[in-house]
Structures are given as C-alpha cells and as structure tokens.
Design an enzyme around this catalytic site. Sequence first.
Site, PDB file in Angstrom:
ATOM      1  N   ASP A 122       2.103   2.214   3.493  1.00  0.00           N
ATOM      2  CA  ASP A 122       3.203   0.859   4.008  1.00  0.00           C
ATOM      3  C   ASP A 122       5.085   1.487   3.739  1.00  0.00           C
ATOM      4  OD1 ASP A 122       1.257  -0.359   4.339  1.00  0.00           O
ATOM      5  OD2 ASP A 122       1.392  -2.093   1.949  1.00  0.00           O
ATOM      6  N   HIS A 176       0.935  -1.420   0.321  1.00  0.00           N
ATOM      7  CA  HIS A 176       0.226  -0.147   0.030  1.00  0.00           C
ATOM      8  C   HIS A 176       0.946   1.220   0.460  1.00  0.00           C
ATOM      9  CE1 HIS A 176      -2.186  -3.184   2.339  1.00  0.00           C
ATOM     10  NE2 HIS A 176      -3.209  -1.904   1.860  1.00  0.00           N
TER      11      HIS A 176
HETATM   12  C1  XUL Z   1      -7.462  -6.811   4.940  1.00  0.00           C
HETATM   13  C2  XUL Z   1      -6.686  -7.156   3.009  1.00  0.00           C
HETATM   14  C3  XUL Z   1      -5.728  -5.643   2.342  1.00  0.00           C
HETATM   15  C4  XUL Z   1      -5.465  -5.959   1.287  1.00  0.00           C
HETATM   16  C5  XUL Z   1      -4.654  -4.668   0.519  1.00  0.00           C
HETATM   17  O1  XUL Z   1      -8.469  -7.566   5.212  1.00  0.00           O
HETATM   18  O2  XUL Z   1      -6.695  -7.934   3.031  1.00  0.00           O
HETATM   19  O3  XUL Z   1      -4.520  -6.136   2.969  1.00  0.00           O
HETATM   20  O4  XUL Z   1      -4.955  -7.494   0.604  1.00  0.00           O
HETATM   21  O5  XUL Z   1      -5.530  -3.360   0.974  1.00  0.00           O
END
Ligand code: XUL
Length: 442
Positions: A101, A98
Amino acid sequence: MTHFNEGTIQFEGAGSKNPLAFKYYQADEKINGKTMAEWMRFSVAYWHTFTADGTDPFGAPTMVRSWDRFSGMDLAKARVEAAFEFFEKLGVPYFCFHDVDVAPEGSTLKESFKNFDEITDMIESYMKTSDTKLLWNTANLFTHPRYVHGGATTNNADVFAYAAAQVKKGLDTAKRLGAENYVFWGGREGYETLLNTDMKLEMDNMARFFHMALDYAKEIGYSGQFLIEPKPKEPTKHQYDFDVATSLSFLQKYDLADHFKFNIEANHATLAGHTFEHELRLARINGMLGSVDANQGDTLLGWDTDEFPTDLYAATLAMVEIFQNGGLGSGGLNFDAKVRRASFAQEDLLEAHIAGMDSFAIGAKVAAKLIEDRVFDGVIENRYKSFTEGVGLDIVNGKADLKSLEQYALSLDEIRNESGRQERLKGILNQYLLETLSQVRV
Ligand code: XUL
Ligand code: CO
C-alpha cells in the site's frame, strides 16, 4: 501541499448539522472509567483510504485524488503526506498498512525492499512529529500474480520463500515503526479444489510459516502482538482461517495459541455465517480478542463489501464485548472500510470516518449503560442459576458422573424450563439505545 481543505474535525454535539464535525465522538469524554480515545483506539486503513480508486469488476476508477497527479515513488510520497494530514485532521491515534500500500513493488524483490525502506524512512520521520502511531502492518501475499496458488500455502517453495522474505521485512519495519501488532490475514491461504490440493502439507506449511515469523520476531526483539484475521471465503473459495473457532483449533494444534490473538473483522464474521458479536465473544472467552477491523457488510450481498460501520445495534453489541474484555489491549478499531464507488469526493473520506467514529461512540455509550445496569449479566446469571447449587454445582465442580446423574434424573418428577425472554431483552436493548440517544441530543 495541502490535500484536504477542511480544518481539524471538531466535536460539535448531536445537534450539529456540519457534516465535517463529530456529533457523538469526543476523544476525551470519559465512559466506563476511561476516555473514548483510550477505549476505541481508532485506526485508518491506508489501503482503502489512500490507494483505493473505486475500481470494481465492472467499472473503471471513479476516485481521482489530489495525490494522483504523481506516479511511482512520487505518488507513494504524496500519499504519505496526505495520510498524515488526514490523521491530524481526524485526530485519529492509529493507522495500518500492507507493504504494497505504501510503496510500489519493484521489478525485483531487492528493488521492492529499497522502495519500501525509502517510504518507511519517510513514515518514520512523519511519525516523529505526529500523534498517530502504527496499530499494525502486514505483508500483502495475495495481490501479485506470484501468489496465485497462495503464499504460505503455495505448492511452489520459491513463492513460500518470497512470502517469508516479505514477512521478514514486515517484521523489521514493525519494529522500526513501533507497530503495536503484526497481522496475518491469509488472503490466498486456502484452496479452490481438493482435486489438486495437498491440504495437510498446506496447513503444516502455514504453521511452519507462523513459527518462522515468531522465531524471527524473537530474534530481533520485536514484541508486538501477533494477530490472525479470520475470513471464510474471498478470494479463495475455502480459506484456512475460516473463523475464530477454526483458526483457534489450528493455532492449538500447531502450538501457536500462546503467541497469537485474533483481529476480528465484522464483515468477515457475517460472511462466515456468524454475527460480529459471536466472533468477538468467542475470541474474548478464550482470551484471544486482540483487535477489530471495524466495518460492516450488506446482508443482501454475499461478498466482503467493507462498508463503514454505521449500524448502531452492531456497534453497541461489539462495545459490550470490548468493555467486558477490559478493552482491546494493544489492539484498536481499525476502519478496514471503503467509501462506496459513487462516493468519490475527497471529503467523503473524512465524512465516512466521522460516521464510523460517531457510531462506535454511540455504541460505547449504550454499552456502558447496559453494563453498568447489569442488564444482560443479570439475566444471564439468573438463567444459569441451576449450575450454582445442587446437582448443577456438582456438575460444574466435577463431582458428578453418569451414574450419579442417572440416580438424580430418576428421582425427578417433572422438569421445568423457563422462558428465555429474547423478545423482552431486544426491547430493553432498544430502550437503552433510544434513551442514550435522547440524552446526548442537544
Ligand atoms: C481483507 C482484509 C484485509 C486485512 C489485512 O478482507 O480484511 O484487508 O485486514 O490484510
Ligand atoms: Co481486514
């Protein structure tokens, strides 16, 4: 600086007692016509492995990493350094992140973009000499308090605009780093109570948001696969991307289905009251199986525990779906999984990934044999044979109607069903699992 003392993780075979060696995963071993690496396309999730600290609602961080001696942008840079060292040690072909992150948010959007661009530069330069590529990136539209009422489904148009700006930057970054997919997980895209919610506007806006993202990707020439990651609950009580079925009808209603596939997460499937393989199958038969967040939940707990996948039964059935799908295309098996709070040693990160990769390697071996021997295909074909002849074939070919079927039904003396043989099949599945394991033991 070195973050992991351990050398490159090697395949040592099933008899190995070395916790830092693969027992079953051998990247270049051929299964079902392709190498394990080609089928599985493993990926490390940046957030769980390089930013998580073991905090839970009841307790403070337990994980003090080698990169934690830094802070701010220096910490972000140390994490990139550690991440690429980790990818190389593990021999993993992909990673995912993300925006928040990899780089700290600034006090303004402009400053956040500046931080993100600086770290993207660094990631880009590491990627030049690394074998590890970007499976997908995404925008975090759920952690910051501004997203308290949602991102694309917020009641606040300023927040919608902010979220759009983050996704625009995410797509620019995806293009720059060659991300093979771009993911949308609707963290806060849902509601807590209908008493204050315009559900129709929220869903219409979510579709508008996706269309804007598609238009922008087209405009900049970003051709990665768009993925929706369904989840039924947590953090909101009711998430709009509940499961594959719900999300598919949403995509179809808003004319988005041709442009998206699904990123199926095992723990999200079980939270939705489905098995992992149910979600994979539903996506697959609709031509929508794009990628997988490989983890597992805990049947005794009702939340998203994101454990590393070690359930061989689930891995086998998942690999059956993946093989039947002809692979994952541009997707992969991303370990959206975290070590437990009490597993705070830095080498636990490597051992957890090894356990996950070995589990899927076993799953793949068993699945390949099941497919080769047409164990389930044969049974299924036989079970539905009534639709390959006579009245069944007429139904399938659209040659039957209620009147013709009534005539046929009236002519029947008795109806005979046959046993579904579920227990026999489960026994056979166990036999295949055990037989495969006994063959790989050295
Ligand atoms: C949350 C989840 C996230 C997604 C990406 O449950 O799975 O980490 O994979 O935003
Ligand atoms: Co996920």
